[in-house]
Design a protein around this motif. Structure first.
Motif, PDB file in Angstrom:
ATOM      1  N   GLN A 276       1.042  -0.985   0.334  1.00 42.31           N
ATOM      2  CA  GLN A 276      -0.094  -0.169  -0.421  1.00 42.31           C
ATOM      3  C   GLN A 276       0.864   1.169   0.169  1.00 42.31           C
ATOM      4  OE1 GLN A 276      -2.767  -0.854   3.502  1.00 42.31           O
ATOM      5  NE2 GLN A 276      -3.176  -2.530   3.005  1.00 42.31           N
ATOM      6  N   SER A 279       2.318   2.033  -3.246  1.00 41.68           N
ATOM      7  CA  SER A 279       0.868   2.226  -4.539  1.00 41.68           C
ATOM      8  C   SER A 279       0.981   4.576  -4.352  1.00 41.68           C
ATOM      9  CB  SER A 279      -0.169   1.805  -4.307  1.00 41.68           C
ATOM     10  OG  SER A 279      -1.279   2.086  -5.488  1.00 41.68           O
ATOM     11  N   LEU A 280       0.792   4.745  -2.923  1.00 47.70           N
ATOM     12  CA  LEU A 280       0.811   6.420  -2.190  1.00 47.70           C
ATOM     13  C   LEU A 280       2.029   6.673  -3.074  1.00 47.70           C
ATOM     14  CD1 LEU A 280      -0.598   5.618   1.333  1.00 47.70           C
ATOM     15  CD2 LEU A 280      -1.754   6.231  -0.595  1.00 47.70           C
ATOM     16  N   ASN A 389      -7.464   5.480  -2.299  1.00 50.99           N
ATOM     17  CA  ASN A 389      -6.743   3.670  -2.545  1.00 50.99           C
ATOM     18  C   ASN A 389      -8.048   2.979  -2.804  1.00 50.99           C
ATOM     19  OD1 ASN A 389      -4.557   5.231  -1.150  1.00 50.99           O
ATOM     20  ND2 ASN A 389      -4.906   4.867   0.902  1.00 50.99           N
ATOM     21  N   THR A 399      -3.951   3.332  -5.933  1.00 47.40           N
ATOM     22  CA  THR A 399      -4.550   5.446  -5.565  1.00 47.40           C
ATOM     23  C   THR A 399      -4.876   6.204  -7.082  1.00 47.40           C
ATOM     24  OG1 THR A 399      -2.586   4.271  -4.230  1.00 47.40           O
ATOM     25  CG2 THR A 399      -2.788   6.466  -3.834  1.00 47.40           C
TER      26      THR A 399
END
Length: 405
Positions: A276, A279-280, A389, A399
């Protein structure tokens, strides 16, 4: 990247309302779309909670031939796309003469497959299934139907990526346009809500069993959350190059600045903070914005004990504890394949009306959610740049970052 990518139309058909106006009112008032469905209990479900979305009557819009290949996902998607087309100013004549693509997120057509198989078992004759069944049964049912009905001439495929399907479809449309391969792409996500689609999911024990109070059952980030609630419908987002939109005088709702993605490469269902975070960070880098530029995060948070905690830690790792965060799934439940697209629509409605929708049912933080800025009540404030998200089974993460133009 080359071409700027903007949004010129949005449409929604969900448990919060069947059009943009109804949904805006629900978001602002923190109205839940979750109900107790007795039919699920009779079916054998552990949890009878669901977001309720009625099937539209398409007889006033489409011929019998056009309708015969449509089941729930395609029906919902037609309604959302029809609204988005109207807002964008795209009519049949224009679409017939120009190249417009479609990339739609969908990852199941369970009920139509079950119905077809049941008919064969009963009749012992495959010729009695009906000619529309094959088009209802295929995972690409939304694309097949919408591309035919709206006479779309560009890129045409379905994107299946579990609960990140809708978000990835928008991301792929963004890449197509930014690279000059398409001027315009219809993107979105659709999710059927029938029991056949959700039975195996219920069997995993991941649904909330707070059946005595349906509207309070979905509680992302709350310490006392006990599982997600299935939901569905459809959401459509029309992407165009900035040049094409200006040329035809289309309304420009926002600019899509960045698309981040990653794969956890680990457990098939457990989330990964590392995936995660990547991706951010990718979305921020591609968008060319700082964390301080983000006014709001619409979190993926589905109301599961493990998932919400992982995302809260990822948000804190990248943003710290100041940026406002809420999960619209507190009102909608988890819209699965649709969620990544619907949450873009929901947040664009917040941007247009200068408010942040509440994370309802957030009463007691846990150690992870206490570190970030959860918005528990509707907050009136400008939203000029936001992040959304979406994470799915198989470890797929997406994202998106959008900014007001």
């Amino acid at each position: 990247m080359g071409h700027r990518v903007v949004i010129t139309g949005i449409g929604i058909y969900s448990c919060l309302g069947e059009n943009l106006s109804e949904v805006t009112q629900s978001l602002y008032s923190g109205k839940s779309g979750i109900v107790f469905d007795p039919a699920r209990k009779d079916f054998g479900f552990r949890s009878a909670l669901t977001g309720m979305v009625s099937e539209p009557d398409l007889k006033n819009y489409l011929s019998r031939r056009q309708r015969m290949g449509m089941h729930q996902p395609a029906m919902y998607a037609y309604m959302a796309t029809r609204e988005a087309m109207e807002q964008s100013g795209l009519d049949a004549d224009y679409l017939e003469k120009t190249e417009t693509g479609i990339i739609y997120g969908n990852d199941s057509t369970a009920a139509s497959v079950v119905e077809a198989v049941d008919k064969v078992k009963e009749k012992r004759d495959t010729t009695l299934i009906g000619s529309g069944a094959i088009f209802q049964n295929m995972n690409s049912t939304v694309n097949m139907n919408l591309s035919t009905i709206f006479r779309l001439k560009g890129i045409n495929f379905t994107l299946s990526a579990a609960c990140a399907s809708g978000s990835h479809s928008i991301g792929m449309g963004y890449l197509m346009i930014s690279q000059g391969l398409q001027e315009r792409v219809v993107c979105g996500g659709a999710q059927e809500i029938n029991p056949a689609a959700m039975a195996s999911f219920d069997g995993l024990g991941t649904f909330s069993v707070r059946e005595s109070e349906p509207t309070r059952a979905s509680r992302p980030f709350d310490r006392d959350r006990d599982g997600l609630i299935p939901s569905g419908g459809a959401a459509t987002v029309i992407l165009e190059s900035y040049e094409a939109a200006k040329k035809r005088g289309a309304p420009i709702l926002a600019e899509l600045l960045g698309y981040g993605f990653s794969s956890n490469g680990d457990h098939i269902s457990n989330p990964s903070m590392d995936g995660q975070v990547r991706s951010l960070q990718m979305a921020l880098k591609q968008a060319g914005v700082a964390t301080s530029d983000i006014d709001y995060i619409n979190a993926h948070a589905t109301s599961t004990p493990v998932g919400d905690g992982s995302e809260a830690r990822a948000i804190f790792e990248v943003f710290g504890g100041n940026v406002p965060v809420s999960s619209t799934k507190s009102m909608t439940g988890h819209e699965c394949w649709m969620a990544g697209a619907s949450e873009i629509v929901y947040t664009l409605l917040m941007m247009q009306n200068s408010f942040i929708a509440p994370n309802i049912n957030f009463e007691n933080p846990d150690e992870d959610s206490a570190r970030i800025n959860i918005v528990a009540e509707t907050r009136q404030q400008p939203v000029n740049c936001f992040l959304s998200n979406s994470f799915g089974f198989g470890g797929t993460n997406s994202t998106l970052i959008l900014r007001k133009v």
